[in-house]
Design an enzyme around this catalytic site. Structure first.
Site, PDB file in Angstrom:
ATOM      1  N   ARG A   1      44.734  33.926  44.689  1.00  0.00           N
ATOM      2  CA  ARG A   1      44.061  34.075  43.482  1.00  0.00           C
ATOM      3  C   ARG A   1      44.749  33.826  42.239  1.00  0.00           C
ATOM      4  O   ARG A   1      44.846  33.612  41.288  1.00  0.00           O
ATOM      5  CB  ARG A   1      43.531  35.591  43.619  1.00  0.00           C
ATOM      6  CG  ARG A   1      43.179  36.125  42.368  1.00  0.00           C
ATOM      7  CD  ARG A   1      42.647  37.776  42.162  1.00  0.00           C
ATOM      8  NE  ARG A   1      43.211  38.375  41.884  1.00  0.00           N
ATOM      9  CZ  ARG A   1      42.943  39.412  42.256  1.00  0.00           C
ATOM     10  NH1 ARG A   1      41.716  40.244  42.950  1.00  0.00           N
ATOM     11  NH2 ARG A   1      43.759  40.988  42.359  1.00  0.00           N
TER      12      ARG A   1
ATOM     13  N   LYS B   1      37.532  45.815  46.843  1.00  0.00           N
ATOM     14  CA  LYS B   1      37.357  46.880  45.977  1.00  0.00           C
ATOM     15  C   LYS B   1      36.271  46.437  45.213  1.00  0.00           C
ATOM     16  O   LYS B   1      35.100  47.130  45.127  1.00  0.00           O
ATOM     17  CB  LYS B   1      37.885  47.822  45.736  1.00  0.00           C
ATOM     18  CG  LYS B   1      38.441  49.072  45.766  1.00  0.00           C
ATOM     19  CD  LYS B   1      39.601  50.212  45.811  1.00  0.00           C
ATOM     20  CE  LYS B   1      40.144  50.284  45.386  1.00  0.00           C
ATOM     21  NZ  LYS B   1      40.192  50.587  43.687  1.00  0.00           N
TER      22      LYS B   1
ATOM     23  N   ARG C   1      54.027  46.297  44.908  1.00  0.00           N
ATOM     24  CA  ARG C   1      52.188  46.695  44.791  1.00  0.00           C
ATOM     25  C   ARG C   1      51.948  47.691  45.934  1.00  0.00           C
ATOM     26  O   ARG C   1      51.211  49.042  45.884  1.00  0.00           O
ATOM     27  CB  ARG C   1      51.535  46.311  43.935  1.00  0.00           C
ATOM     28  CG  ARG C   1      51.454  45.960  43.046  1.00  0.00           C
ATOM     29  CD  ARG C   1      50.544  44.439  42.061  1.00  0.00           C
ATOM     30  NE  ARG C   1      49.538  43.867  42.472  1.00  0.00           N
ATOM     31  CZ  ARG C   1      49.103  43.076  42.367  1.00  0.00           C
ATOM     32  NH1 ARG C   1      49.405  42.276  41.998  1.00  0.00           N
ATOM     33  NH2 ARG C   1      47.800  42.489  42.837  1.00  0.00           N
TER      34      ARG C   1
ATOM     35  N   ARG D   1      47.128  35.543  36.600  1.00  0.00           N
ATOM     36  CA  ARG D   1      47.450  36.675  36.909  1.00  0.00           C
ATOM     37  C   ARG D   1      48.750  36.848  36.879  1.00  0.00           C
ATOM     38  O   ARG D   1      48.819  35.882  38.300  1.00  0.00           O
ATOM     39  CB  ARG D   1      46.662  37.860  37.472  1.00  0.00           C
ATOM     40  CG  ARG D   1      46.177  38.386  36.433  1.00  0.00           C
ATOM     41  CD  ARG D   1      44.679  39.061  37.611  1.00  0.00           C
ATOM     42  NE  ARG D   1      45.675  40.543  37.880  1.00  0.00           N
ATOM     43  CZ  ARG D   1      44.873  41.640  38.476  1.00  0.00           C
ATOM     44  NH1 ARG D   1      43.819  41.845  38.497  1.00  0.00           N
ATOM     45  NH2 ARG D   1      45.707  42.802  39.118  1.00  0.00           N
TER      46      ARG D   1
ATOM     47  N   ARG E   1      44.444  60.274  42.483  1.00  0.00           N
ATOM     48  CA  ARG E   1      45.630  59.194  43.156  1.00  0.00           C
ATOM     49  C   ARG E   1      46.688  60.291  43.732  1.00  0.00           C
ATOM     50  O   ARG E   1      47.576  59.910  44.324  1.00  0.00           O
ATOM     51  CB  ARG E   1      45.805  58.262  41.317  1.00  0.00           C
ATOM     52  CG  ARG E   1      45.624  57.739  41.925  1.00  0.00           C
ATOM     53  CD  ARG E   1      46.633  56.644  40.698  1.00  0.00           C
ATOM     54  NE  ARG E   1      45.324  55.610  39.703  1.00  0.00           N
ATOM     55  CZ  ARG E   1      45.237  54.395  40.239  1.00  0.00           C
ATOM     56  NH1 ARG E   1      46.062  53.835  41.818  1.00  0.00           N
ATOM     57  NH2 ARG E   1      44.251  53.635  39.800  1.00  0.00           N
TER      58      ARG E   1
END
Ligand code: IMP
Ligand code: MG
Length: 371
Positions: free
Chosen positions: A309, A195, A327, A315, A270
């Site tokens: 990733r 995104k 998530r 991360r 949201r």
């Protein structure tokens, strides 16, 4: 809710269902007070009056008869004043009380015809009730006995009223507005869908302002703006920042870019209430959300991508499959509501998010171009 397009014109919401219902009730009460001792004949002037008459007679608790006549006089958004045809009343009306039910009285040309038609019918009395009235355009010296809502001289549609045949089916009233000039897009996509990358490409191509809620928050907190400090006080206490504060921050961001060609909203709205607040805010400006564009990528593919990733990005939330699945769950539960919200307005556009970056950009562009 939000801006609608009928033929070549744009309309924004103007009078709510509740306000209409209150106006109908007040007209009914006044008519009832005058007519309760007899059996009035309510005559609706078709086509526009059908919703008004239906609601009116349901609300009217005394004995009454209901009939209709048709006097078509309108083309486009200007009264031509030409009465084209009459589908007459067949009842014997002699000695009766007739109450005409009009959806709207504008110049009064139609009303004048009505008075003429009923002149020689030997009625006991003729009363006129209209749901909407435009005092600034009304040119006649004719009495109108009951008025629901007086409105300025602006063309309206909905609740039976049409623009060149369409728009009658809306439950509330919309008012003519100028063509929106912005392109406002809500960009959505699950974690890892790309995104951020796409938002930047699209921002540059369409010369839009990219508003990322995360960045707006960080900017306000860093610069210790009033709203930033307020947001921080909630976050410091471990609480969610209330919608109200988030919306204010976003509004300030839009206002700061008042000349923009449009916005890509990222991470906002949201919740349904945020989406509704955004709609209301844009509508005040004669603008609206053109669409929600969502990158659709199968979850398993994204899990793989994110794990990949995580190997290099460091991360921690990209390294644990169950955290990643969590998530997604959150994304799916939260966005489902918004998907429904925009779908209900015919503004949801899904784009296949599997492919190379340019391939996906191209798909997104073909959506951006048409909305
Ligand atoms: P008048 O004869 O000018 O009073 O207008 C009568 C007819 O015009 C109404 O019965 C409606 O059919 C139409 N009309 C007037 N104003 C509007 C409007 O704002 N929206 C839709 N139709 C309207
Ligand atoms: Mg009419």
């Amino acid at each position: 809710m939000s801006i609608i397009k009928l033929h070549d014109k744009y309309f924004k919401s103007y009078i709510s269902e509740i306000q209409i219902q209150e106006a109908v009730e007040s007209v009914v009460q006044k008519v009832y007070a005058d007519c309760k001792d007899e059996t009035p004949i309510f005559i609706g002037i078709l086509n526009g009056c059908f919703m008004f008459v239906a609601d009116f007679v349901r609300e009217y608790n005394g004995p009454c008869e209901v009939s209709f006549v048709k006097l078509a006089s309108y083309q486009g958004t200007n009264s031509t004043g030409k009465i084209k045809q009459l589908v007459g009343v067949n009842e014997n009306l002699e000695g009766r009380t007739v109450v005409i039910l009009e959806d709207i009285i504008d110049t009064g040309n139609t009303l004048e015809e009505i008075y003429k038609i009923f002149e020689d019918k030997k009625l006991k009395q003729l009363k006129i009730a209209t749901l909407f009235f435009k005092p600034d355009v009304f040119k006649k010296e004719l009495p109108i006995d009951y008025i629901g809502i007086s409105i300025p001289d602006k063309f309206i549609v909905g609740y039976g009223l049409d623009y060149d045949g369409i728009g009658r089916n809306y439950a509330s009233i919309y008012q003519l507005t100028t063509k929106p000039t912005m392109k406002n897009i809500v960009l959505f996509g699950p974690p890892g869908a790309g995104k951020g990358t796409q938002a930047e490409l699209l921002r540059d191509k369409y010369e839009l302002i990219h508003i990322s809620t995360g960045e707006v928050f960080r900017f306000n907190i860093k610069n210790e703006t009033e709203l930033g400090l307020l947001a921080k006080s909630y976050m410091d206490d471990g609480n969610l920042v209330p919608d109200e504060v988030t919306i204010k921050m976003l509004k300030a961001e839009v206002e700061r870019n008042a000349d923009a060609k449009g916005f890509i909203f990222d991470g906002f709205p949201r919740t349904e209430s945020q989406a509704a607040a955004l709609d209301a805010f844009l509508e005040e400006k004669g603008e609206s959300i053109n669409g929600m564009v969502a990158l659709e990528v199968p979850e398993d593919l994204l899990v793989g991508r994110l794990l990949e990733r995580g190997k290099t990005s460091g991360r921690s939330d990209d390294q644990d499959e169950s955290k990643i699945r969590n998530r997604f769950n959150e994304y799916n539960t939260k966005t489902a509501v918004l998907k429904d919200y925009y779908q209900a307005q015919n503004k949801y556009f899904g784009a296949n998010g599997v492919g190379t970056i340019p391939e996906i950009t191209e798909r997104l562009c073909s959506i951006f171009d048409k909305i």
